[in-house]
Design an enzyme around this catalytic site. Sequence first.
Site, mmCIF file in Angstrom:
data_model
loop_
_atom_site.group_PDB
_atom_site.id
_atom_site.type_symbol
_atom_site.label_atom_id
_atom_site.label_comp_id
_atom_site.label_asym_id
_atom_site.label_seq_id
_atom_site.Cartn_x
_atom_site.Cartn_y
_atom_site.Cartn_z
ATOM 1 N N ASP A 28 -6.478 -2.636 -5.885
ATOM 2 C CA ASP A 28 -7.338 -1.743 -5.095
ATOM 3 C C ASP A 28 -6.942 -0.281 -5.310
ATOM 4 O OD1 ASP A 28 -8.210 -4.185 -4.088
ATOM 5 O OD2 ASP A 28 -7.071 -4.017 -2.230
ATOM 6 N N ARG A 86 -13.456 -5.413 -5.752
ATOM 7 C CA ARG A 86 -13.722 -6.397 -4.714
ATOM 8 C C ARG A 86 -14.190 -5.654 -3.459
ATOM 9 N NH1 ARG A 86 -8.116 -8.658 -2.067
ATOM 10 N NH2 ARG A 86 -6.931 -6.691 -1.945
ATOM 11 N N GLN A 93 -0.247 -0.239 -5.711
ATOM 12 C CA GLN A 93 -1.349 -0.632 -4.825
ATOM 13 C C GLN A 93 -1.845 0.581 -4.045
ATOM 14 O OE1 GLN A 93 -0.562 -4.052 -2.375
ATOM 15 N NE2 GLN A 93 -2.439 -3.850 -1.204
ATOM 16 N N ASP A 94 -3.179 0.765 -4.021
ATOM 17 C CA ASP A 94 -3.812 1.855 -3.264
ATOM 18 C C ASP A 94 -3.396 3.236 -3.783
ATOM 19 O OD1 ASP A 94 -4.833 -0.203 -1.819
ATOM 20 O OD2 ASP A 94 -4.060 0.428 0.120
ATOM 21 N N GLN A 101 0.832 -1.204 0.000
ATOM 22 C CA GLN A 101 0.000 0.000 0.000
ATOM 23 C C GLN A 101 0.866 1.254 0.000
ATOM 24 O OE1 GLN A 101 -0.226 -2.612 2.149
ATOM 25 N NE2 GLN A 101 -2.318 -2.831 2.934
#
Length: 555
Positions: free
Chosen positions: A392, A460, A370-371, A348
Amino acid sequence: MKPYCLLLFSTVFLLTTLLVNSASSSSPDLDSNLSAIKSLCKSTPHADACLDSLKLSVSISLNPDILSFLLHSLEAAVSEAGKLSTLFSNSHSSIVEKQKGTLQDCSELHQITLSSLKKSLSKISSSSNSRQLTDARAFLSAALTNKATCLEGLNSASGSSKPSLINSINYSYKYVTNALSLLSQNKQSGDTTTTTSTSAKSSKINGKIHRRLMGFPSWISAKDRRILEGSDGEEEDDAGNNGLTVAADGTGDFTTINDAINSAPNNSADRIIIYVKQGIYQENVEIPSWKPNIVLIGDGSDVTTITGSRSVADGWTTFRSATLAVSGEGFLARDIKIENTAGPEKGQAVALRINADLAAVYRCTIKGYQDTLYVHSFRQFYRECDIYGTIDYIFGNAAVVLQGCNVISRLPLPGQSTVITAQSRDDPNELTGISLQNCSILPTVDLDDNAGSVKSYLGRPWRNFSTVVVMESYIDEHIAPEGWTPWSQDDVDSLSTLYYGEYNNNGPGSGTDNRVGWPGYHVMSYDDASTFTVSYFITGDEWLDSTSFPYDNGV
């Protein structure tokens, strides 16, 4: 009850009294009042806490003066509520942070919660129209998001005071949850998944809403208007006389963006224009809640870059890892690249985080792995942005519309899948979700070359009531036929409580015949889609005109 909980007590007390007052005005009998209160509390998530907080109302005559009484009580409660901030500060000696910024996150978010609760009370006290009630629900939704973020950071911490601190937070926020539940029962306050607003319905008659580029409000000067409009060659001359200029080469008022933000006036009701000249700015920029109405304007997302590399792997909280972190309401950004270069192996690592109401971003590049984009809370709008990531990479619990954006999945680490969204709605009464409209969902060249070995998904569910819709968008063939994926193999509960929808998309990855068969997945109707538009979902007609950014307000 702990003193710092009195604010939350007063919040639910006021909301409940306003609702009960109309129902019981014809019968002042105290037994009838108690019966009405018991019935009302049964409809809240925490009935026992509701009953405990409302017992006093039985002995108070329900009349118009009760509002004045409660507002005076609230002023005292707000003063006492500061003790929770003190509790966070005092916990530094007994809390061991695994991730840097855990208690700072909690403390800052708590202050925003206090502001949100006061705004909610003000909105409800001054008017009962649907706009005011929708605003109040947005503020209370943000408060619950702040709680979740704080607890998420504390979960990795240790120390002797950790259990009591977590218990105090959970206890306090029961009253916020109940307040949101009671407010959502008022039919005027809106429901994003079951109701279509009047403005959304009217767009069905009018057809496609036109692309807007509206005039400016009277408080923006002629020079500021030219800056916002971005006429070639005018930014430098105008910004120097009418705003703040940042230049890495030393030709501006400041060489760093943080210095310009720090010099801006606190709590300004006017737009503060900060022109960021072309260059690379290696800094983690923070715009705190007391710096509202900041406008960042670059020379283009290909030449003006804010870059950082904080990550969870390096010990930061996800919240604190952001290269650009925005808590100031009314934030605008245009023609800037914001990136986090930590890399896919660092997990993240946020490029842009916004936890500010009425924020809009136009023609920006937001790049990470990520993130990447943390749409944390409140109401947000993104137009014609390029958003890059792996896992994500559009996540959080804001009410957000991304319109005309390129959403680009990058090649992840071996064995990983790509997932575009991870929406974290945790309460059915929150007015939150991610709406992608008229976007292009694409792979990078290297991901496309490896599409046979890498699965890619639209989203998700981070939490049980996760809400994401994709409308009128192009979906490339890298997206798996099932479209969506569970959070984990054990994730069963959220598959019936989430809301994932698709409407009128095109492209080789847009077919819905082989999509997931979850109860919460929907091939949407026009009316369903209308509830996730700019006009209805983020009340965009009320505030986006003042930004000069174009938008479509319907489907």
